[in-house]
Design an enzyme around this catalytic site. Structure first.
Site, PDB file in Angstrom:
ATOM      1  N   GLU A 416       0.853  -1.197   0.000  1.00  0.00           N
ATOM      2  CA  GLU A 416       0.000   0.000   0.000  1.00  0.00           C
ATOM      3  C   GLU A 416       0.883   1.240   0.000  1.00  0.00           C
ATOM      4  OE1 GLU A 416      -2.299  -0.171   3.598  1.00  0.00           O
ATOM      5  OE2 GLU A 416      -3.805  -1.459   2.728  1.00  0.00           O
TER       6      GLU A 416
HETATM    7  C1  BGC Z   1      -5.553   0.390   5.204  1.00  0.00           C
HETATM    8  C2  BGC Z   1      -6.430   0.666   4.006  1.00  0.00           C
HETATM    9  C3  BGC Z   1      -6.853   2.119   3.981  1.00  0.00           C
HETATM   10  C4  BGC Z   1      -5.636   3.014   4.101  1.00  0.00           C
HETATM   11  C5  BGC Z   1      -5.973   4.480   4.091  1.00  0.00           C
HETATM   12  C6  BGC Z   1      -4.438   1.391   5.308  1.00  0.00           C
HETATM   13  O1  BGC Z   1      -3.723   1.190   6.482  1.00  0.00           O
HETATM   14  O2  BGC Z   1      -5.038  -0.903   5.114  1.00  0.00           O
HETATM   15  O3  BGC Z   1      -7.518  -0.187   4.002  1.00  0.00           O
HETATM   16  O4  BGC Z   1      -7.556   2.388   2.811  1.00  0.00           O
HETATM   17  O5  BGC Z   1      -4.936   2.701   5.290  1.00  0.00           O
HETATM   18  O6  BGC Z   1      -6.732   4.870   5.185  1.00  0.00           O
END
Ligand code: BGC
Length: 572
Positions: A416
């Protein structure tokens, strides 16, 4: 939601004031790493985008799905901004084809998504019932990805615990979840493992533990301060290890896949590099965040600094044992080394300074006060969307190097990374997101040059979606989703064009080209902007029909009633 919001702003102001007042003794420019590194990524580097089940699927009660803690939490008034829910969200459940074509447009190498546990096992307990319709949905998604040459990267737990397990056992507070989760994971390996080779047990367990069981901002909304988060994390780490062993002993030889975990971590930079106390506080910040989970998984036990701090405070609070649970010798060796690759979710950075919190009574203890530090931000850091998300690209390189040094240079997939804008923003020309991706991806490239073993990158996220307690008020998507329209149409933001070029060039060839990409991206988005601008009319018309239909119905019922009464009267 009013109260926490206000509280947050007060906090925010406090942070800024702290920042400004200490600004003279900080040389902010020391981190102004403005040099851009032109170059490409190693061959085979994997580019992707991500999502999670509850945030995008919708279809919360379709085809035999059971309730998750997020269904229940979001249906309670006052828990989520605007009382939004994920009931329909992006309707991803019904739009697999459309979304896979967006991924093809981007030329993604992989797509990261999560499996909803209650969609497969409605009560969470495998022996109760398996929902074949849920299996079919993920079968279809996986097959379409593979047909499009996109590698599925699957998270088993992205926060949507079956509600029954919460009610029956107290969720992650209870050790029995280890076995139930293992059975669920085993089912996924059995049904999907012939096609899925990249598995992640948990996504961001830090949030699950702290926000779910300590502050209560997230489902299940418990406020077990000082103990709840540590206990939840303890069981999550055991569950992770168990699932890794299950794969290792029962499936690996046949399926030849990898099992990892996706951990989140902000970077913590000492406010004052010449102050040993600040340096230690910053290290503590990262150890209490990423290290809390990574250290047991790579070295068998919690970071020494967590054991020391929480242990000492517990004694001062008159407790017989530490609020941080302990692993037995056997457990330590069982947990150590249960990670084929490490997923890293990273968004932002903080400056950290030492700040003593008096221990007080155990009722006033918390994860946050246990750390003895204060977080600060530089008011000059860009923060386009979420209040907590400041763009600090150099922190990413430091975090990646930290992982390399602390955990023996593991194989890393960035799971992410991305940035949001506010809900009301309907601007598809997201220049600031292009800037964020450009700089963060560049810092990752520098980290690879430093020798960090990063194998892939996942932009977060493919679509705008439900952002947990923030509802739809924050948009992380490369694609804009018009949530007002029942069909939830997707529109490409400028960042789609930019990310696409990064992918096709496997990096940043040279300055002239990269600047060209950016210019072209901004040119294309203005036509998409017009499309979106034309849309509210149609969605408005739909809304009106929705209101008109019941009204006509009600009217006809009323009219018939009046008519009946009229007839009856005449009879009398
Ligand atoms: C989470 C996501 C979320 C993102 C932004 C991350 O830690 O895993 O699901 O969209 O944070 O808030």
């Amino acid at each position: 939601t009013m109260l926490p919001r206000c509280a947050f702003s007060v906090c925010h102001v406090f942070v800024l004031v702290l920042c400004l007042s200490s600004a003279e003794d900080i040389d902010w420019t020391k981190n102004d790493h403005s040099s851009f590194y032109y170059g490409t990524f190693p061959a085979g580097f994997s580019w992707g985008a991500g999502s999670s089940a509850y945030q995008t699927e919708g279809a919360w009660d379709k085809d035999g799905k059971g309730l998750s803690i997020w269904d229940v939490f979001s249906h309670k008034k006052g828990k989520i901004q605007q009382n939004d829910t994920g009931d329909s969200s992006c309707e991803g459940y019904h739009k697999v084809k459309d979304d896979v074509s967006l991924m093809k447009e981007l030329k993604l190498n992989h797509y990261r998504f999560s499996i909803s546990w209650p969609r497969l096992i409605p009560t969470g307990i495998k022996s109760d019932h398996i929902n074949e319709k849920g299996i079919q949905y993920y079968d279809g998604l996986i097959d379409q990805l593979l047909e499009s040459k996109i590698t599925p990267v699957v998270t088993l737990y992205h926060w949507d615990l079956p509600q029954v397990l919460q009610e029956k056992y107290g969720g992650w507070q209870n050790i029995s979840l280890v076995n139930h989760f293992n059975e669920f994971a085993n089912l996924c390996f059995e049904r999907f493992g012939n096609r899925v080779k990249y598995w992640m047990t948990f996504n961001n367990p830090w949030s699950v533990a702290v926000e779910g069981y300590e502050t209560g901002e997230h489902a299940p909304g418990l406020r077990l301060r000082g103990t709840g988060a540590y206990r939840a994390a303890h069981h999550i780490i055991k569950a992770h290890a168990k699932v890794w062993h299950t794969y290792d002993t029962q499936w690996r030889a046949k399926q030849k896949g990898l099992v990892g975990i996706s951990l989140s971590g902000d970077w913590g930079e000492p406010v004052d590099m010449s102050n040993q106390k600040d340096i230690e506080a910053a290290e503590r910040y990262v150890q209490f965040y990423l290290g809390w989970f990574a250290t047991p998984i790579f070295h068998g036990d919690y970071p020494q600094v967590m054991k020391d701090f929480i242990g000492r405070k517990s004694v001062q609070q008159g407790l017989g044992t530490s609020r941080l649970p302990t692993f037995s010798t056997q457990e330590k060796s069982y947990i150590k080394g249960t990670c084929d690759f490490l997923g890293i979710g990273h968004f932002t950075t903080r400056y950290i300074t030492q700040k003593n919190n008096p221990s007080g009574r155990s009722s006033s203890s918390s994860y946050f006060t246990d750390r003895d530090l204060a977080e600060l931000v530089d008011p000059r850091w860009p923060d386009p969307g979420s209040e907590w998300l400041y763009s600090v690209p150099w922190g990413f390189r430091r975090l990646l190097n930290f992982v390399k040094i602390q955990y023996g240079n593991p194989m890393i997939y960035v799971t992410e990374n991305g940035v949001s804008e506010k809900m009301l923003c309907t601007e598809l020309c997201d220049d600031w997101r292009i800037q964020y991706y450009k700089d963060y991806i560049n810092e990752m490239l520098k980290a690879i040059k430093d020798g960090v073993n990063v194998k892939g990158y996942t932009a977060w996220s493919l679509l705008d979606k439900f952002e947990w307690d923030e509802g739809y008020s924050e948009r992380f998507g490369l694609y804009y989703v018009d949530f007002r329209n029942k069909n939830k149409p997707r529109y490409p933001k400028a960042s789609v064009q930019f990310y696409k070029r990064v992918i096709s060039s496997n990096g940043f060839p040279n300055q002239r080209e990269v600047e060209n990409w950016r210019r072209k991206a901004i040119e294309t988005c203005s036509s998409s902007n017009q499309l979106l601008a034309a849309d509210p009319l149609t969605s408005h018309m739909e809304m009106v029909t929705e209101i008109v239909v019941p009204t006509v119905c009600t009217l006809s019922i009323l009219l018939s009633a009046v008519f009946l009464m009229f007839l009856l009267r005449r009879r009398n």
